[in-house]
Write a protein that holds these residues in place. Structure first.
Motif, PDB file in Angstrom:
ATOM      1  N   THR A   1     -17.390  -7.572   5.873  1.00 39.10           N
ATOM      2  CA  THR A   1     -18.145  -7.680   4.918  1.00 39.10           C
ATOM      3  C   THR A   1     -19.572  -7.168   5.263  1.00 39.10           C
ATOM      4  N   ALA A   2     -19.578  -7.087   6.658  1.00 40.33           N
ATOM      5  CA  ALA A   2     -21.062  -6.561   6.868  1.00 40.33           C
ATOM      6  C   ALA A   2     -21.238  -4.943   6.652  1.00 40.33           C
ATOM      7  N   LYS A   3     -19.971  -4.367   6.565  1.00 42.42           N
ATOM      8  CA  LYS A   3     -20.160  -3.016   6.201  1.00 42.42           C
ATOM      9  C   LYS A   3     -19.400  -2.677   4.958  1.00 42.42           C
TER      10      LYS A   3
ATOM     11  N   PHE B   1     -25.003  -8.299  -4.843  1.00 38.15           N
ATOM     12  CA  PHE B   1     -24.624  -9.588  -4.155  1.00 38.15           C
ATOM     13  C   PHE B   1     -24.567  -9.306  -2.833  1.00 38.15           C
ATOM     14  N   SER B   2     -25.373 -10.192  -1.782  1.00 33.94           N
ATOM     15  CA  SER B   2     -25.180  -9.850  -0.405  1.00 33.94           C
ATOM     16  C   SER B   2     -24.333 -10.726   0.410  1.00 33.94           C
ATOM     17  N   LYS B   3     -23.903 -11.729  -0.356  1.00 33.45           N
ATOM     18  CA  LYS B   3     -22.758 -12.721   0.119  1.00 33.45           C
ATOM     19  C   LYS B   3     -21.598 -12.850  -0.371  1.00 33.45           C
ATOM     20  N   PHE B   4     -20.327 -12.570   0.178  1.00 32.71           N
ATOM     21  CA  PHE B   4     -19.140 -12.746  -0.383  1.00 32.71           C
ATOM     22  C   PHE B   4     -18.171 -12.746   0.639  1.00 32.71           C
TER      23      PHE B   4
ATOM     24  N   ARG C   1     -17.421  -1.560  -2.696  1.00 29.85           N
ATOM     25  CA  ARG C   1     -17.177  -0.844  -1.506  1.00 29.85           C
ATOM     26  C   ARG C   1     -16.760  -1.734  -0.267  1.00 29.85           C
ATOM     27  N   LEU C   2     -15.415  -1.576   0.031  1.00 27.82           N
ATOM     28  CA  LEU C   2     -14.945  -2.567   0.864  1.00 27.82           C
ATOM     29  C   LEU C   2     -14.485  -1.834   2.408  1.00 27.82           C
TER      30      LEU C   2
END
Length: 189
Positions: free
Chosen positions: A31-33, A51-54, A183-184
């Motif tokens: 998730t950091a990238k 959304f910065s947190k997931f 983008r995961l």
């Protein structure tokens, strides 16, 4: 005799050669990238937010897409559109109502191959207690032997999820169409 030895060796190696050299089952999302962005149209201008947190869980083998599973949970409180006043309004009762609906969820029910490293994800998206079926294309970009990037874009209708209550339900100030961009970064076993 050499032909027979080479032929025998080729037959023994066939099962190894038949499996793709780049066959990797991806099991983790970094998730950091990774990112989840959205692009609404506000007063006729496109504006990008995120959304910065997931959290996301994935099990995906590109060679066996029918066996894939994935789900994501987005912390709606991490919504940011770059303007404090707009962000505060979006988190309130007329929009996301984060006190009652702090998360949005997406669960994949089907992955369909569309060609080399192109897939179609089908699943259910839940925002503000409303669930709608969603299908969108994604592209897998292999970055290393154990890392890949999954990119996808889809347009949703905000009013399908009751985003924008009262005066905000009109689409003159905020358009109904909102583009989601994912983008995961995926990591293998």
């Amino acid at each position: 005799m050499r032909f027979m030895t080479a032929f025998s060796a080729a037959l023994l190696m066939a099962p190894v050669l038949a499996s793709p050299a780049n066959a990797v089952e991806y099991e983790r999302v970094d998730t950091a990238k990774s990112s989840i962005k959205f692009v609404p149209t506000l007063m006729g201008s496109k504006t990008e937010g995120r959304f910065s947190k997931f959290m996301a869980q994935v099990r995906f083998d590109p060679e066996k897409p029918a066996n894939a599973s994935a789900k994501a949970e987005v912390d709606i409180r991490s919504f940011d559109i770059g303007y404090d006043e707009a962000t505060a309004e979006a988190l309130g009762k007329n929009w996301f109502d984060v006190q009652q609906y702090p998360t949005a969820d997406f669960s994949v029910s089907k992955v369909k191959p569309l060609g080399k490293d192109h897939f179609e994800l089908t699943g259910n998206l839940t925002i503000r207690g409303k669930t709608k079926a969603l299908t969108f294309p994604v592209t897998l970009t292999r970055e290393s032997a154990q890392t890949a990037r999954l990119d996808g874009t889809v347009v949703i209708k905000r009013l399908d999820f009751n985003l924008g209550q009262g005066a905000w339900s009109a689409t003159g100030t905020v358009a109904n169409d909102v583009t989601l961009i994912i983008r995961l970064t995926l990591n293998g076993k």
